[in-house]
Design an enzyme around this catalytic site. Structure first.
Site, PDB file in Angstrom:
ATOM      1  N   TYR A  53       0.640  -1.504  -0.392  1.00  0.00           N
ATOM      2  CA  TYR A  53       0.099  -0.070  -0.169  1.00  0.00           C
ATOM      3  C   TYR A  53       0.675   1.181   0.358  1.00  0.00           C
ATOM      4  CZ  TYR A  53      -4.061  -3.032   1.518  1.00  0.00           C
ATOM      5  OH  TYR A  53      -4.499  -4.519   1.858  1.00  0.00           O
ATOM      6  N   SER A 236     -13.253  -4.371  -0.021  1.00  0.00           N
ATOM      7  CA  SER A 236     -14.313  -3.671  -0.728  1.00  0.00           C
ATOM      8  C   SER A 236     -15.633  -3.671  -0.647  1.00  0.00           C
ATOM      9  CB  SER A 236     -14.227  -4.160  -2.504  1.00  0.00           C
ATOM     10  OG  SER A 236     -11.943  -3.881  -2.734  1.00  0.00           O
ATOM     11  N   LEU A 238     -17.905  -2.068  -0.715  1.00  0.00           N
ATOM     12  CA  LEU A 238     -18.542  -1.064  -1.107  1.00  0.00           C
ATOM     13  C   LEU A 238     -18.163  -1.119  -2.773  1.00  0.00           C
ATOM     14  CD1 LEU A 238     -18.565   1.830   0.901  1.00  0.00           C
ATOM     15  CD2 LEU A 238     -20.787   0.205   0.706  1.00  0.00           C
ATOM     16  N   GLY A 241     -16.707   1.607  -3.869  1.00  0.00           N
ATOM     17  CA  GLY A 241     -17.210   2.700  -3.589  1.00  0.00           C
ATOM     18  C   GLY A 241     -18.089   2.513  -4.381  1.00  0.00           C
ATOM     19  N   LEU A 243     -21.119   0.545  -4.700  1.00  0.00           N
ATOM     20  CA  LEU A 243     -22.052   0.597  -4.103  1.00  0.00           C
ATOM     21  C   LEU A 243     -22.643   1.665  -3.285  1.00  0.00           C
ATOM     22  CD1 LEU A 243     -22.028  -3.072  -2.818  1.00  0.00           C
ATOM     23  CD2 LEU A 243     -24.057  -2.737  -4.607  1.00  0.00           C
ATOM     24  N   GLY A 245     -23.310   4.422  -5.033  1.00  0.00           N
ATOM     25  CA  GLY A 245     -24.072   4.955  -6.433  1.00  0.00           C
ATOM     26  C   GLY A 245     -23.652   5.985  -7.003  1.00  0.00           C
ATOM     27  N   LYS A 246     -22.275   6.781  -6.601  1.00  0.00           N
ATOM     28  CA  LYS A 246     -21.730   7.696  -7.251  1.00  0.00           C
ATOM     29  C   LYS A 246     -21.775   7.622  -9.063  1.00  0.00           C
ATOM     30  CE  LYS A 246     -17.309   7.533  -5.266  1.00  0.00           C
ATOM     31  NZ  LYS A 246     -16.440   7.496  -3.880  1.00  0.00           N
TER      32      LYS A 246
END
Length: 347
Positions: A53, A236, A238, A241, A243, A245-246
């Site tokens: 990372y 993960s 989401l 990201g 989920l 909706g963006k």
């Protein structure tokens, strides 16, 4: 905040785990410090990182920067004893990481010592194999997964070699428990079987991808988790990201992971749009935030030890941690079931 036990170790961790993979690329050290301060104050005692990372994007210039930031925070705050810390050894494929070598006994020893130095600590609570040498179906690999190319004679020998090296590190007090990541049911069971036969450390957890859009853990790995007490650390949750909706209707907000990592590791594909829209719609019909509904669903799973959240802003972090207090109604759970039945594997 609820707490779970890491496998059979007796180590208690918060059901929300603070993920760190944006620190050093999307987030500065000051922002990383702010996230750790806030998470700890909210009862989050579990932080997950990796020598690889940050990953937004992965780069030889930023390699190991996330671990260094965490080490600096430990040094500044003196909070090492308040945190259950997980990190990972990177596998083959990148020439700037041990010349691209696969994970073996020597690379494990080197990686553990290097992580300890960067993290400014004498021990790592959970040390994980980031991905197997033999290949796997994660990172969107399910569509061309071919286990028949694996070397039958070498694979179990490699697992034994890894376990022996990890056992040395446990005996030396450098690590407390071991885990896997991006593993299969067969691979996990072999780690367990060989460890039991040879008296080596037992795998406590598997860190695999899991979300409303990617639920492979519901099958064979769920059965293994139940019988062998090997919990899931979901990354993960989401779907990078999605989920939230963006990204619906082609949106890519400035500064978002999608604006940096393109198709979000193969997740941002047309197939996900209808099912994402369905989940977002379900949440809004029940006055739920789509992000919190997605995380709260993960927390309902019997095999879940902890859900790893990631945030690039404090607003996102507060929203994500707040999901621990969200209770999904039977109606919402039925709605999730119905959507999953219609769209079982969209990414």
């Amino acid at each position: 905040m609820n707490f779970k036990t890491l496998g059979r170790t007796g180590i208690k961790v918060s059901q929300i785990c603070l993920g760190t993979m944006t620190w050093g690329s999307q987030n500065s050290e000051a922002e990383a410090f702010q996230q750790m301060d806030y998470a700890l104050d909210q009862g989050v005692n579990f932080f997950d990182t990796a020598e690889l990372y940050p990953t937004t994007p992965v780069s030889p210039e930023t390699y190991t920067d996330t671990e260094k930031m965490i080490g600096n925070w430990f040094e500044k705050t003196g909070n090492r004893d308040k945190v259950v810390l997980a990190t990972k050894v990177a596998g083959a494929g990148r020439p700037y990481i041990r010349n691209g070598a696969p994970i073996n006994a020597e690379t494990i020893r080197q990686a553990v010592d290097a992580s300890l130095s960067r993290l400014k600590t004498d021990y790592i609570d959970l040390y994980q194999i980031h991905w197997p040498n033999r290949g796997h179906y994660h990172f969107r690999g399910a569509w061309n997964y071919n286990p028949f190319e694996q070397d039958k004679s070498r694979t179990r020998d490699e697992i034994t070699e890894k376990l022996e090296a990890l056992g040395e590190c446990v005996k030396a007090g450098k690590i407390r428990a071991i885990g896997l990541s991006n593993e299969t049911a067969w691979g996990t069971q072999n780690f367990l079987t060989i460890a039991e036969k040879l008296g080596l450390p037992r795998v406590a957890t598997v860190q695999n991808e899991y979300s409303l859009l990617y639920r492979t853990f519901d099958l064979d790995l769920a059965e293994l988790s139940h019988h062998e007490d090997v919990g899931l650390l979901a990354y993960s949750p989401l779907a990078a990201g999605i989920l939230s909706g963006k990204y619906l209707d082609g949106g890519k907000p400035a500064g978002s992971r999608g604006s940096i990592n393109g198709d979000l590791g193969g997740r941002l594909v047309p197939h996900q749009e209808p099912v994402t829209r369905a989940y977002v719609g379900l949440a809004r019909r029940h006055d739920l935030d789509p992000t919190q509904m997605a995380l709260a669903f993960c927390l309902t799973r019997p095999f879940m030890t902890s859900v790893i959240i990631g945030a690039t802003s404090m607003e996102q972090l507060k929203l994500n941690i707040g999901a621990a207090d969200v209770v999904l109604s039977d109606e919402v759970m039925k709605g999730i079931f119905d959507i999953h039945r219609q769209y079982p594997m969209p990414i």
